[in-house]
Design a protein around this motif. Sequence first.
Motif, PDB file in Angstrom:
ATOM      1  N   ALA A  47     134.782 -19.810  54.372  1.00 30.37           N
ATOM      2  CA  ALA A  47     135.452 -18.528  54.145  1.00 30.37           C
ATOM      3  C   ALA A  47     136.914 -18.808  53.848  1.00 30.37           C
ATOM      4  O   ALA A  47     137.582 -19.559  54.566  1.00 30.37           O
ATOM      5  N   VAL A  48     137.404 -18.227  52.755  1.00 30.27           N
ATOM      6  CA  VAL A  48     138.799 -18.381  52.337  1.00 30.27           C
ATOM      7  C   VAL A  48     139.331 -17.024  51.921  1.00 30.27           C
ATOM      8  O   VAL A  48     138.574 -16.091  51.648  1.00 30.27           O
ATOM      9  N   ASP A  49     140.642 -16.918  51.843  1.00 32.32           N
ATOM     10  CA  ASP A  49     141.253 -15.681  51.370  1.00 32.32           C
ATOM     11  C   ASP A  49     140.797 -15.413  49.936  1.00 32.32           C
ATOM     12  O   ASP A  49     140.697 -16.344  49.129  1.00 32.32           O
ATOM     13  N   HIS A  50     140.505 -14.176  49.638  1.00 31.01           N
ATOM     14  CA  HIS A  50     140.024 -13.809  48.304  1.00 31.01           C
ATOM     15  C   HIS A  50     141.164 -13.780  47.276  1.00 31.01           C
ATOM     16  O   HIS A  50     140.930 -13.803  46.081  1.00 31.01           O
ATOM     17  N   HIS A  51     142.407 -13.750  47.746  1.00 29.10           N
ATOM     18  CA  HIS A  51     143.553 -13.674  46.834  1.00 29.10           C
ATOM     19  C   HIS A  51     144.005 -15.063  46.386  1.00 29.10           C
ATOM     20  O   HIS A  51     144.219 -15.951  47.206  1.00 29.10           O
ATOM     21  N   ASP A  52     144.136 -15.233  45.103  1.00 33.99           N
ATOM     22  CA  ASP A  52     144.609 -16.472  44.500  1.00 33.99           C
ATOM     23  C   ASP A  52     146.039 -16.743  44.984  1.00 33.99           C
ATOM     24  O   ASP A  52     146.912 -15.900  44.799  1.00 33.99           O
ATOM     25  N   PRO A  53     146.310 -17.901  45.605  1.00 33.54           N
ATOM     26  CA  PRO A  53     147.656 -18.190  46.094  1.00 33.54           C
ATOM     27  C   PRO A  53     148.724 -18.240  44.995  1.00 33.54           C
ATOM     28  O   PRO A  53     149.889 -17.977  45.251  1.00 33.54           O
ATOM     29  N   HIS A  54     148.333 -18.562  43.772  1.00 32.20           N
ATOM     30  CA  HIS A  54     149.294 -18.685  42.677  1.00 32.20           C
ATOM     31  C   HIS A  54     149.688 -17.323  42.093  1.00 32.20           C
ATOM     32  O   HIS A  54     150.854 -17.071  41.829  1.00 32.20           O
ATOM     33  N   THR A  55     148.712 -16.436  41.919  1.00 28.02           N
ATOM     34  CA  THR A  55     148.989 -15.150  41.262  1.00 28.02           C
ATOM     35  C   THR A  55     148.894 -13.948  42.182  1.00 28.02           C
ATOM     36  O   THR A  55     149.406 -12.889  41.850  1.00 28.02           O
ATOM     37  N   GLY A  56     148.210 -14.094  43.317  1.00 20.48           N
ATOM     38  CA  GLY A  56     147.990 -12.970  44.218  1.00 20.48           C
ATOM     39  C   GLY A  56     146.821 -12.082  43.816  1.00 20.48           C
ATOM     40  O   GLY A  56     146.478 -11.136  44.510  1.00 20.48           O
ATOM     41  N   ALA A  57     146.170 -12.398  42.713  1.00 20.74           N
ATOM     42  CA  ALA A  57     145.043 -11.595  42.235  1.00 20.74           C
ATOM     43  C   ALA A  57     143.811 -11.825  43.112  1.00 20.74           C
ATOM     44  O   ALA A  57     143.536 -12.952  43.515  1.00 20.74           O
ATOM     45  N   PRO A  58     143.048 -10.770  43.406  1.00 17.15           N
ATOM     46  CA  PRO A  58     141.850 -10.920  44.228  1.00 17.15           C
ATOM     47  C   PRO A  58     140.665 -11.435  43.410  1.00 17.15           C
ATOM     48  O   PRO A  58     139.837 -10.662  42.927  1.00 17.15           O
ATOM     49  N   VAL A  59     140.579 -12.770  43.267  1.00 18.88           N
ATOM     50  CA  VAL A  59     139.587 -13.360  42.363  1.00 18.88           C
ATOM     51  C   VAL A  59     138.869 -14.598  42.907  1.00 18.88           C
ATOM     52  O   VAL A  59     137.979 -15.123  42.246  1.00 18.88           O
TER      53      VAL A  59
END
Length: 116
Positions: A47-59
């Motif tokens: 399980a990881v955060d759904h938000h891309d660390p680089h852009t913040g987009a939920p992807v």
Amino acid sequence: MVPTIEMTTTWERTCELDDLEPGWGEVALLGARQVALVRVGGEEVYAVDHHDPHTGAPVMARGIVGSRGDRPTIASPLHKQVYDLGTGACFTDASLALRTYRTRVVGGMIEVELDA
């Protein structure tokens, strides 16, 4: 005397293990958090955060699941940064990290550990 702060965690039930297809991610809404669940085989679930660390987009649940040596990885579907699913470390940019959560399977159900 210095007061101690006790950190508490809870295990949140997400879905059945059989609901996840190995090698693919799915997103779960746990409270206000979007968590990407990735089953890599058997009962091994990350399980990881759904938000891309680089852009913040939920992807991140739509990321590319793979491996680097014996380490399971997920690559951002946007800019292809590759993250270790166990530690969250980014193989392609040391300044980035993906938040990870502990998981367990209890009675066929996936549970994710969240801090209170």
